[in-house]
Enzyme design. Sequence first.
Site, PDB file in Angstrom:
ATOM      1  N   ASP A 642       4.226  -3.617 -15.166  1.00  0.00           N
ATOM      2  CA  ASP A 642       4.634  -4.178 -13.880  1.00  0.00           C
ATOM      3  C   ASP A 642       5.798  -5.104 -14.166  1.00  0.00           C
ATOM      4  OD1 ASP A 642       4.931  -5.460 -11.472  1.00  0.00           O
ATOM      5  OD2 ASP A 642       2.963  -6.407 -11.456  1.00  0.00           O
ATOM      6  N   PRO A 643       7.024  -4.603 -14.181  1.00  0.00           N
ATOM      7  CA  PRO A 643       7.454  -3.335 -13.562  1.00  0.00           C
ATOM      8  C   PRO A 643       7.346  -2.142 -14.515  1.00  0.00           C
ATOM      9  CG  PRO A 643       9.364  -4.498 -14.381  1.00  0.00           C
ATOM     10  CD  PRO A 643       8.200  -5.389 -14.673  1.00  0.00           C
TER      11      PRO A 643
END
Length: 962
Positions: A642-643
């Site tokens: 994330d990301p």
Amino acid sequence: MLDKRGKGPRIGDLLRHKTFDSKRSRSSFGAINPISQSPNQKILDILKIVFGNNCKSFTAIRREDASVWERRAPLAPLHVRQLVKKGVKVIVQPSNRRAYPLQAYVQAGAVIQEDISEAPVIIGVKQVPIDSLLPNKTYAFFSHTIKAQEANMPLLDAILDRNIRLIDYEKMVDNSQRVVAFGRFAGIAGMIDIMHGLGLRLLALGHHTPFMHIGPAHNYRNSGMAKQAIRDTGYEIALAMMPRSLGPLTFIFTGSGNVSQGAQEIFQELPYEYVDVKDLSKVAQLGQPTKVYGSIVTRADHWVRKDGGDFDPEEANLHPERYYSNFATEIAPHASVIVNGIYWSLNSPKLLTIPDAKRLLQPQYTPWLPISVGSPALPHRLIAICDISADPGGSVEFMTECTTIDNPFCLYDADYNKHSTDFAGPGVLVCSIDNMPTQLPLESTQSFGDLLKPYIDDIVNSDATQPFDKTSFGSVVKSACITSNGSLTPNFEYIMDLRQKKDSVISTKKRSSNEKHVLVLGAGYVSAPLVELLTRNPNIDVTVAADLQGPGDELIKKANKSNAHSIVIDVTKNSEHLDKLIEESDLVVSLLPYSLHPNIAEKCIRMKTNMVTASYTTPQMRELNAAATAAGITIVNEVGLDPGIDHLLAMECFDHVHSNGGKITSFVSYCGGIPVPENADNPLRYKFSWNPRGVILNSVAAAKWIENNEVKEIPAGGALMDHKTDIDFLHGYNLEGYPNRDSTIYKDIYGISSAKTVLRGTLRYKGFCDVMKGLHLMNLLDTTPHPSLHPNGPDITWKQFMTNQLGHHDDILPSNLKNLLFERVGNEMRVDSIEKLGLLEEELIAKLNTPIDTITHFLANKLSYKSNERDIIIMRHNIGIEWPDGTREEKHINFVVYGDPNGHSAMAKTVGYPAGIAANMVLNGEIQTKGVIAPMTSEIYHPMLMRLHDEGILSSETSTKL
């Protein structure tokens, strides 16, 4: 000695003559003893009698030995007869594999003998083995050297070394058109083969079709027999015996030359209709199953000038680099079968790239949605490719090796960039045989000889010992002379330049051409899975660069691979050494703090080296997009957790919904890496498995999101922890979440303009936000320097520092300190948590100038994972969908990954593996977009998800009807 035709004796008549002087064993033709002499010597003597001093030239037809299937010859017996009549002595090297029997060449007047060394000119079809090359001869064959093909460069070197004059049929051109080729029969054989393969592939996918009755081209005596079988297939198609669920079949023919015409000659035995390229999309949807559809695609249909101008065929010939191809986006999506017969030069646009294949081979539907009647019951529209050009890595980039007549088909799986022979497997069927015409050897030999006939005199009269500029060749043959007198001829000196360019790349990297070098910057928590994944390939050499020797050496020790190494370097100081490392690498993977990425990226741009990071694409990185694009490199960001994985799962869903006419009405996503419940044994209910500063900073960052079309915003400074939300989608976990940074930008990034709610948040166990709020209220998350925390200042304990933060002297009683702390932080739970964290102890502080750096260092050591402890990654996407019929649903994508106590942590796996997969994709040419990019397109996210699944990293889905 003329016969009643007024002509001399046929060679065959001489051989069959039976008028002998029995006493002297002499025939009426002279001193020839057919009993004691070998047939070859008898023919030689006869030739002397017939031609005498009029024998004009001398040539040999060599035996083809490039393949067990090679049954062609450059000349048929008829052509040999014509040469012999003109006074040319022809030797034919014996071969029982040749389609025309030796006796036919004998009857044509050829000499059959193994030794062809006396012939000054030797002609064949395919490449000659190096050991068979005779010096000071003229050779004519297809050499496959004009693009500096690496595999054939030793052959070219031997030709130059032995002073051979090489005439390459491929370069025999007149008015820019090839005049000698097997093209038509390559097209005929290729089309027969791909129809045969089409039947097998469709059967493997569960569909019996009339194509099952077509065999491979070499099964037929000639093309006429094959055409009859195809006409029978066409009859069944016309009777509607094709499964309607397959939809209309569309055949795309690239090019309009001999190859394409030969393929269409077979295609036209079916009930067919030609359509304009512009109408393909309609035909693909509305066409009838009782016929097949064809479309001829020329360069003018898909070559587009980069500057937006009109297509100019003359300019396209001279400067193909000024054009790009939209074939993959505008034409290929509507094709069932692509028949590729174009000639591809090095600077020309590719027809289909590896990323193109990833887009084209995406599923057309998924089991989520009901399949409407008549929709294609195939994994994707494109079923097969017949790459008759057979140019590995050429116009069809993912065909890196030719198939063979023994094994004519493979399935290319774009998700894994691999080829297999499993007809029932995923991918597109490909046939790319480089000697297609040999499957119809009689006809193709006859046709080739007919085309060669106007130029054969120039070839057989060649004298390789004479200077090239003294030759009297016609322009067609002269233009096809690649070498002469130990040198490349002027038209082909460019081959050496191409070789030098390729060699310089290898020399710069100091390795073999199939070896790749990856520089990994950082030996932190998430580096181990990435190194482990990359070093599975022995042709990838990995160097891990760390600022301390211990972490790097430990990482290499765990990898336990000979192709993994470590070095010590401070990337913030030793710039010249870092520059050299980047220059010698094919790829840099930066797992450093995100603030260092722009500097590394600038170096990669300067050295023209690709780069991968797992971090967000910051504004500073985005500013480098133009420079990276101009340098021709790829910088992939956001391929971590994330990301990273969050994007992959979201985009897969969004694209599916959009491709089926639906709209995204909301997107709410939470993600977090936390300890498993039994190891969440501290007041924060959290432990650090990667960069702790980023975790703590995120708790005081600003946040922005969209809720019911209204923009919500929280300023930086600590208010974020007041906006926590209880999360109950996993009932067995006691979770809370809070907004993460700016979610509003993802409306555009994800292409979900119809969404009324867009929120991306962070997951933690309940209680985390309250404790972080207490630390903030004590100004422990301040990023400005504090005089008491100067590294060179006097020692200070945590109790002293906390007392000072409360505005009191450090001799305060513990009970009073806790009372003051309660007044500041607001509740007993926060006070209790701060005490349990050890922040009221008489323990010396490791002073790091700012409160946030100091507390980060303290917590990272105090709240680290022990050797037997595990973490868990939890991610949840809630996606609101509205379908074209008005129905609504919410899709729930759950992603849960556990760490391994004796292996990689969940955080390490979910950051290191996707970064490693993206790195492999860049190295393999699967990601080719230039500039600064993120994994938002199907050709990136789909194969990444497939490969993560293989590592045991996968998601699950449920759905709620609204």
